[in-house]
Design a protein around this motif. Structure first.
Motif, PDB file in Angstrom:
ATOM      1  N   ILE A 131      11.761   4.218   1.834  1.00 29.53           N
ATOM      2  CA  ILE A 131      11.777   4.981   3.078  1.00 29.53           C
ATOM      3  C   ILE A 131      10.344   5.351   3.455  1.00 29.53           C
ATOM      4  O   ILE A 131       9.591   5.884   2.636  1.00 29.53           O
ATOM      5  CB  ILE A 131      12.641   6.244   2.940  1.00 29.53           C
ATOM      6  N   LEU A 132       9.971   5.059   4.680  1.00 25.69           N
ATOM      7  CA  LEU A 132       8.614   5.350   5.121  1.00 25.69           C
ATOM      8  C   LEU A 132       8.424   6.828   5.447  1.00 25.69           C
ATOM      9  O   LEU A 132       7.374   7.405   5.134  1.00 25.69           O
ATOM     10  CB  LEU A 132       8.256   4.502   6.341  1.00 25.69           C
ATOM     11  N   TYR A 133       9.400   7.435   6.076  1.00 27.51           N
ATOM     12  CA  TYR A 133       9.272   8.829   6.506  1.00 27.51           C
ATOM     13  C   TYR A 133       8.994   9.726   5.293  1.00 27.51           C
ATOM     14  O   TYR A 133       9.717   9.707   4.305  1.00 27.51           O
ATOM     15  CB  TYR A 133      10.554   9.291   7.200  1.00 27.51           C
ATOM     16  N   GLY A 134       7.901  10.486   5.365  1.00 28.86           N
ATOM     17  CA  GLY A 134       7.533  11.404   4.299  1.00 28.86           C
ATOM     18  C   GLY A 134       6.785  10.771   3.147  1.00 28.86           C
ATOM     19  O   GLY A 134       6.379  11.471   2.206  1.00 28.86           O
ATOM     20  N   SER A 135       6.568   9.462   3.194  1.00 31.65           N
ATOM     21  CA  SER A 135       5.851   8.783   2.117  1.00 31.65           C
ATOM     22  C   SER A 135       4.339   8.830   2.358  1.00 31.65           C
ATOM     23  O   SER A 135       3.874   9.168   3.442  1.00 31.65           O
ATOM     24  CB  SER A 135       6.322   7.338   1.992  1.00 31.65           C
ATOM     25  N   GLU A 136       3.589   8.471   1.317  1.00 33.68           N
ATOM     26  CA  GLU A 136       2.124   8.493   1.375  1.00 33.68           C
ATOM     27  C   GLU A 136       1.597   7.080   1.595  1.00 33.68           C
ATOM     28  O   GLU A 136       1.939   6.152   0.854  1.00 33.68           O
ATOM     29  CB  GLU A 136       1.551   9.036   0.058  1.00 33.68           C
ATOM     30  N   VAL A 137       0.753   6.902   2.611  1.00 29.30           N
ATOM     31  CA  VAL A 137       0.118   5.616   2.846  1.00 29.30           C
ATOM     32  C   VAL A 137      -1.396   5.808   2.862  1.00 29.30           C
ATOM     33  O   VAL A 137      -1.914   6.717   3.511  1.00 29.30           O
ATOM     34  CB  VAL A 137       0.596   4.967   4.160  1.00 29.30           C
ATOM     35  N   ALA A 138      -2.089   4.965   2.112  1.00 26.23           N
ATOM     36  CA  ALA A 138      -3.553   4.968   2.107  1.00 26.23           C
ATOM     37  C   ALA A 138      -4.034   3.864   3.037  1.00 26.23           C
ATOM     38  O   ALA A 138      -3.677   2.697   2.851  1.00 26.23           O
ATOM     39  CB  ALA A 138      -4.073   4.745   0.691  1.00 26.23           C
ATOM     40  N   VAL A 139      -4.814   4.232   4.038  1.00 27.50           N
ATOM     41  CA  VAL A 139      -5.398   3.253   4.959  1.00 27.50           C
ATOM     42  C   VAL A 139      -6.857   3.096   4.587  1.00 27.50           C
ATOM     43  O   VAL A 139      -7.661   4.016   4.767  1.00 27.50           O
ATOM     44  CB  VAL A 139      -5.243   3.697   6.427  1.00 27.50           C
ATOM     45  N   LEU A 140      -7.200   1.944   4.050  1.00 30.81           N
ATOM     46  CA  LEU A 140      -8.562   1.683   3.581  1.00 30.81           C
ATOM     47  C   LEU A 140      -9.305   0.902   4.656  1.00 30.81           C
ATOM     48  O   LEU A 140      -8.977  -0.251   4.944  1.00 30.81           O
ATOM     49  CB  LEU A 140      -8.528   0.903   2.268  1.00 30.81           C
ATOM     50  N   GLY A 141     -10.295   1.557   5.237  1.00 33.37           N
ATOM     51  CA  GLY A 141     -11.019   0.990   6.363  1.00 33.37           C
ATOM     52  C   GLY A 141     -10.556   1.647   7.641  1.00 33.37           C
ATOM     53  O   GLY A 141      -9.401   1.471   8.045  1.00 33.37           O
TER      54      GLY A 141
END
Length: 314
Positions: A131-141
């Motif tokens: 599930i994407l909602y509430g999850s942690e995503v690292a955007v590098l760049g």
């Protein structure tokens, strides 16, 4: 006063409307059809790459406007310091960010896994989705592509970590990590999206330990450059961690088939470099239009955007 000469190497299929404004400011010639004298007088070259031979026949070049955002493919030692090189960052940010999100969703929702099973007649449900909602995503760049990815991720209710060489305060970034703390940015993340350029600071930046910093069922998406990730480390990690997914549109070799060993792994999702110019003709035309607008800035005597720091490559 003699008009400056601009050489276009953009492909015959690009409609004239994409570069028509150039005719108001310069003498425009096309690579392959230009005379030796026109090449000798050329001050600007718009192209994907510039070779040593190009530089020899165009000794008066002052600006090379590259059509791609990445410039790691250029032969930097052959480019004189008197020549300013501009990349085309931002020209295809929207479609590339869309593709990054598509890869992320395909991995999170097990689309390729279940599609292959259903096509074979097997409709059993054997894997949970993410599930994407509430999850942690690292955007590098955090260039135009990374910031668009961050914006889309926030719209889906994700918590966004940003990673870049210089501090950034952006409305879509919840937490920032500065270079070289890539492991901190990835630590415990559910997802990561790589939108980094390939240069001497980022080559091999993501190795076995960095991959291992994410959750064991994490998803890493790469729409930047293949060389940012250590290929041997990635293969080892994916084999040892079957719940982890690596989804990519970029590769290590210019000949994509040479990286078929990645595509063969069951926990890899691969598309053949279609996020940008090769995905849709309109994207390429917009890239040409964006590059031309920067050249016009130069011809007007205005400051160029996207000037590349050659020290990142030489």
């Amino acid at each position: 006063m003699e008009r400056k000469v601009v050489v276009l190497n953009v492909g015959d299929f690009v409609p004239e409307e994409a570069y028509a404004d150039l005719f108001n400011y310069a003498e425009v010639v096309f690579y392959g059809r230009a005379s030796p004298d026109e090449l000798r007088r050329a001050e600007v070259l718009v192209t994907f790459r510039v070779t040593r031979e190009d530089l020899q026949v165009m000794p008066n070049l002052r600006v090379v406007q590259v059509l791609s955002a990445g410039v790691d493919h250029l032969d930097w030692p052959s480019i004189p310091e008197t020549v300013t090189v501009c990349n085309n960052a931002g020209s295809n940010a929207i479609p590339v960010a869309e593709h990054a999100l598509a890869l992320l969703l395909a991995a999170a929702k097990r689309i390729t896994h279940y599609d292959a099973r259903c096509r074979s007649g097997d409709f059993t449900r054997d894997r949970i989705t993410k599930i994407l909602y509430g999850s942690e995503v690292a955007v590098l760049g955090l260039g135009p592509i990374g910031m668009r990815v961050a914006e889309l991720a926030k719209a889906l209710g994700m918590r966004v970590r940003g990673f870049a060489r210089r501090p950034r305060e952006e409305p879509f970034i919840d937490e920032f990590f500065a270079y070289p703390d890539v492991r901190g940015a990835l630590s415990g993340a559910d997802f990561a999206v790589l939108a980094l350029p390939l240069n001497k600071h980022t080559r091999g930046l993501i190795g076995y330990d960095e991959l291992g910093a994410m959750k064991r069922d994490g998803v890493m998406v790469n729409v930047g450059r293949g060389g940012v990730v250590s290929k041997p480390d990635l293969i080892r990690f994916l084999r040892e961690n079957p719940e982890f997914t690596y989804a990519t549109d970029v590769f290590w070799s210019p000949e994509i088939s040479q990286d078929s060993d990645i595509a063969a792994l069951p926990n890899a999702i691969v598309t053949p470099w279609i996020a940008g110019a090769f995905g849709h003709p309109r994207v390429y035309v917009e890239m040409v239009r964006y590059a031309v607008s920067n050249v016009i800035r130069y011809l007007r005597g205005e400051g160029l955007r996207n000037v590349v720091d050659r020290s990142d490559y030489v």
